[in-house]
Scaffold this motif. Structure first.
Motif, PDB file in Angstrom:
ATOM      1  N   MET A   1      31.619  32.891  58.615  1.00 48.64           N
ATOM      2  CA  MET A   1      31.845  33.475  57.288  1.00 48.64           C
ATOM      3  C   MET A   1      32.800  32.590  56.493  1.00 48.64           C
ATOM      4  O   MET A   1      33.798  32.106  57.018  1.00 48.64           O
ATOM      5  CB  MET A   1      32.440  34.888  57.423  1.00 48.64           C
ATOM      6  CG  MET A   1      32.691  35.582  56.097  1.00 48.64           C
ATOM      7  SD  MET A   1      33.125  37.323  56.296  1.00 48.64           S
ATOM      8  CE  MET A   1      34.753  37.178  57.030  1.00 48.64           C
ATOM      9  N   ILE A   2      32.472  32.379  55.223  1.00 53.18           N
ATOM     10  CA  ILE A   2      33.342  31.626  54.334  1.00 53.18           C
ATOM     11  C   ILE A   2      33.986  32.595  53.342  1.00 53.18           C
ATOM     12  O   ILE A   2      33.322  33.474  52.798  1.00 53.18           O
ATOM     13  CB  ILE A   2      32.558  30.538  53.577  1.00 53.18           C
ATOM     14  CG1 ILE A   2      32.096  29.437  54.545  1.00 53.18           C
ATOM     15  CG2 ILE A   2      33.409  29.913  52.478  1.00 53.18           C
ATOM     16  CD1 ILE A   2      31.301  28.342  53.894  1.00 53.18           C
ATOM     17  N   GLU A   3      35.285  32.418  53.131  1.00 49.07           N
ATOM     18  CA  GLU A   3      36.014  33.228  52.160  1.00 49.07           C
ATOM     19  C   GLU A   3      36.744  32.317  51.179  1.00 49.07           C
ATOM     20  O   GLU A   3      37.293  31.279  51.575  1.00 49.07           O
ATOM     21  CB  GLU A   3      37.043  34.116  52.859  1.00 49.07           C
ATOM     22  CG  GLU A   3      36.465  35.174  53.790  1.00 49.07           C
ATOM     23  CD  GLU A   3      37.564  35.968  54.463  1.00 49.07           C
ATOM     24  OE1 GLU A   3      38.169  36.844  53.818  1.00 49.07           O
ATOM     25  OE2 GLU A   3      37.828  35.688  55.645  1.00 49.07           O
ATOM     26  N   LEU A   4      36.760  32.715  49.922  1.00 42.75           N
ATOM     27  CA  LEU A   4      37.561  32.061  48.898  1.00 42.75           C
ATOM     28  C   LEU A   4      38.571  33.076  48.381  1.00 42.75           C
ATOM     29  O   LEU A   4      38.205  34.230  48.116  1.00 42.75           O
ATOM     30  CB  LEU A   4      36.692  31.577  47.730  1.00 42.75           C
ATOM     31  CG  LEU A   4      35.882  30.289  47.908  1.00 42.75           C
ATOM     32  CD1 LEU A   4      34.824  30.420  48.987  1.00 42.75           C
ATOM     33  CD2 LEU A   4      35.239  29.887  46.580  1.00 42.75           C
ATOM     34  N   LYS A   5      39.826  32.636  48.247  1.00 41.76           N
ATOM     35  CA  LYS A   5      40.869  33.535  47.774  1.00 41.76           C
ATOM     36  C   LYS A   5      41.639  32.878  46.631  1.00 41.76           C
ATOM     37  O   LYS A   5      42.176  31.781  46.781  1.00 41.76           O
ATOM     38  CB  LYS A   5      41.833  33.878  48.916  1.00 41.76           C
ATOM     39  CG  LYS A   5      41.182  34.695  50.037  1.00 41.76           C
ATOM     40  CD  LYS A   5      42.193  35.153  51.071  1.00 41.76           C
ATOM     41  CE  LYS A   5      41.547  36.052  52.125  1.00 41.76           C
ATOM     42  NZ  LYS A   5      42.523  36.518  53.136  1.00 41.76           N
ATOM     43  N   ASN A   6      41.637  33.568  45.493  1.00 40.40           N
ATOM     44  CA  ASN A   6      42.416  33.142  44.318  1.00 40.40           C
ATOM     45  C   ASN A   6      42.149  31.690  43.933  1.00 40.40           C
ATOM     46  O   ASN A   6      43.078  30.913  43.680  1.00 40.40           O
ATOM     47  CB  ASN A   6      43.918  33.344  44.565  1.00 40.40           C
ATOM     48  CG  ASN A   6      44.273  34.797  44.807  1.00 40.40           C
ATOM     49  OD1 ASN A   6      43.776  35.684  44.127  1.00 40.40           O
ATOM     50  ND2 ASN A   6      45.114  35.038  45.799  1.00 40.40           N
ATOM     51  N   VAL A   7      40.881  31.317  43.883  1.00 41.66           N
ATOM     52  CA  VAL A   7      40.521  29.938  43.543  1.00 41.66           C
ATOM     53  C   VAL A   7      40.512  29.756  42.028  1.00 41.66           C
ATOM     54  O   VAL A   7      39.938  30.562  41.290  1.00 41.66           O
ATOM     55  CB  VAL A   7      39.148  29.572  44.140  1.00 41.66           C
ATOM     56  CG1 VAL A   7      38.659  28.221  43.621  1.00 41.66           C
ATOM     57  CG2 VAL A   7      39.242  29.539  45.668  1.00 41.66           C
ATOM     58  N   ASN A   8      41.149  28.670  41.582  1.00 46.49           N
ATOM     59  CA  ASN A   8      41.226  28.341  40.159  1.00 46.49           C
ATOM     60  C   ASN A   8      40.832  26.898  39.939  1.00 46.49           C
ATOM     61  O   ASN A   8      41.148  26.020  40.746  1.00 46.49           O
ATOM     62  CB  ASN A   8      42.648  28.551  39.627  1.00 46.49           C
ATOM     63  CG  ASN A   8      43.053  30.010  39.593  1.00 46.49           C
ATOM     64  OD1 ASN A   8      42.776  30.713  38.633  1.00 46.49           O
ATOM     65  ND2 ASN A   8      43.708  30.472  40.655  1.00 46.49           N
ATOM     66  N   LYS A   9      40.138  26.657  38.814  1.00 44.81           N
ATOM     67  CA  LYS A   9      39.754  25.298  38.457  1.00 44.81           C
ATOM     68  C   LYS A   9      39.675  25.180  36.944  1.00 44.81           C
ATOM     69  O   LYS A   9      39.027  25.995  36.270  1.00 44.81           O
ATOM     70  CB  LYS A   9      38.392  24.945  39.077  1.00 44.81           C
ATOM     71  CG  LYS A   9      37.841  23.589  38.652  1.00 44.81           C
ATOM     72  CD  LYS A   9      38.697  22.437  39.171  1.00 44.81           C
ATOM     73  CE  LYS A   9      38.115  21.088  38.764  1.00 44.81           C
ATOM     74  NZ  LYS A   9      38.951  19.967  39.226  1.00 44.81           N
ATOM     75  N   SER A  10      40.338  24.156  36.412  1.00 41.72           N
ATOM     76  CA  SER A  10      40.275  23.862  34.985  1.00 41.72           C
ATOM     77  C   SER A  10      39.922  22.398  34.790  1.00 41.72           C
ATOM     78  O   SER A  10      40.223  21.548  35.629  1.00 41.72           O
ATOM     79  CB  SER A  10      41.623  24.145  34.306  1.00 41.72           C
ATOM     80  OG  SER A  10      41.968  25.514  34.385  1.00 41.72           O
ATOM     81  N   PHE A  11      39.282  22.117  33.668  1.00 42.79           N
ATOM     82  CA  PHE A  11      39.081  20.746  33.206  1.00 42.79           C
ATOM     83  C   PHE A  11      39.880  20.605  31.917  1.00 42.79           C
ATOM     84  O   PHE A  11      39.461  21.105  30.868  1.00 42.79           O
ATOM     85  CB  PHE A  11      37.601  20.451  32.973  1.00 42.79           C
ATOM     86  CG  PHE A  11      36.779  20.442  34.234  1.00 42.79           C
ATOM     87  CD1 PHE A  11      36.836  19.370  35.111  1.00 42.79           C
ATOM     88  CD2 PHE A  11      35.956  21.507  34.553  1.00 42.79           C
ATOM     89  CE1 PHE A  11      36.083  19.354  36.281  1.00 42.79           C
ATOM     90  CE2 PHE A  11      35.198  21.511  35.717  1.00 42.79           C
ATOM     91  CZ  PHE A  11      35.264  20.430  36.574  1.00 42.79           C
ATOM     92  N   GLY A  12      41.043  19.979  32.010  1.00 40.89           N
ATOM     93  CA  GLY A  12      41.939  19.933  30.866  1.00 40.89           C
ATOM     94  C   GLY A  12      42.410  21.335  30.523  1.00 40.89           C
ATOM     95  O   GLY A  12      42.912  22.066  31.386  1.00 40.89           O
TER      96      GLY A  12
END
Length: 211
Positions: A1-12
């Motif tokens: 199982m894969i989990e993502l927690k509080n992932v954020n990504k911005s471009f500029g």
């Protein structure tokens, strides 16, 4: 199982992924659907280690991992790209085996047997000596899937697998994805097609551009 927690990504200054929490259970299909600019492909690329995130945690079976530093021998997410990215100068067999041969350092018997098994599973066993230019669009897609699976990823991911396909080919792709699920393959499907997403997905994640 894969989990993502509080992932954020911005471009500029443009926020693309905002505090995303996500669970992808083993053997199931997650369909990510939404318009262009919603972050679908960016999410896929971060899972595959092709983009870094600004913050957040990735877990594989409860253990943290960094997609960008995972060893190829322990590839977590294998991606079937929209344009397939096949090697035109290599045969079908060589396209499938180049990764296991050069990266995984498998012996010839091991990588050849795996390639033949995948080709049989995907219905291209009669095409192993052919070259990409000799294949139809559907055959190229099956080859791209075989090549991704040859690297033994935990999850198989697709970027817009039905883009520009006619209805008959679209149904073939749906059937293939569901056949792989029956074989226990965990899959992520990025698509703009909500009907397709609901047809094949155990879970559907709808994304929208962040304003």
């Amino acid at each position: 199982m894969i989990e993502l927690k509080n992932v954020n990504k911005s471009f500029g200054s443009k926020k693309v992924i905002n505090n995303l929490d996500l669970v992808i259970p083993d053997g199931q299909i997650l369909a990510i659907v939404g318009p262009s600019g919603g972050g679908k492909t960016t999410l896929l690329r971060t899972l595959a280690g092709l983009e870094t995130t600004d913050s957040g945690t990735f877990l594989l079976d409860g253990e943290p991992f960094d997609p960008t530093s995972s060893k190829e021998q322990e590839q977590v997410v294998g991606v079937v790209f929209q344009d397939f990215q096949l090697f035109p100068h290599l045969s079908v067999l060589d396209n499938i085996t180049i990764g296991p041969r050069l990266v995984l350092k498998q012996d010839k018997e091991t990588y050849t047997n795996k390639a033949q098994h995948l080709a049989s599973l995907l219905g291209i066993e009669e095409l192993l000596s052919n070259y990409p230019y000799q294949l139809s669009g559907g055959q190229k897609q099956r080859l791209a899937i075989a090549r991704a699976m040859a690297m033994n990823p935990k999850v198989l991911a697709y970027d817009e697998p039905t883009s520009a396909l006619d209805p008959a080919l679209r149904q073939q792709v749906a059937s293939l994805i569901l056949e792989l699920k029956a074989d226990g393959v965990t899959q992520i499907v990025v698509t703009h097609d909500l009907v397709f997403a609901e047809e094949i997905g155990d879970h559907v994640l709808k994304v929208e551009p962040i304003k």
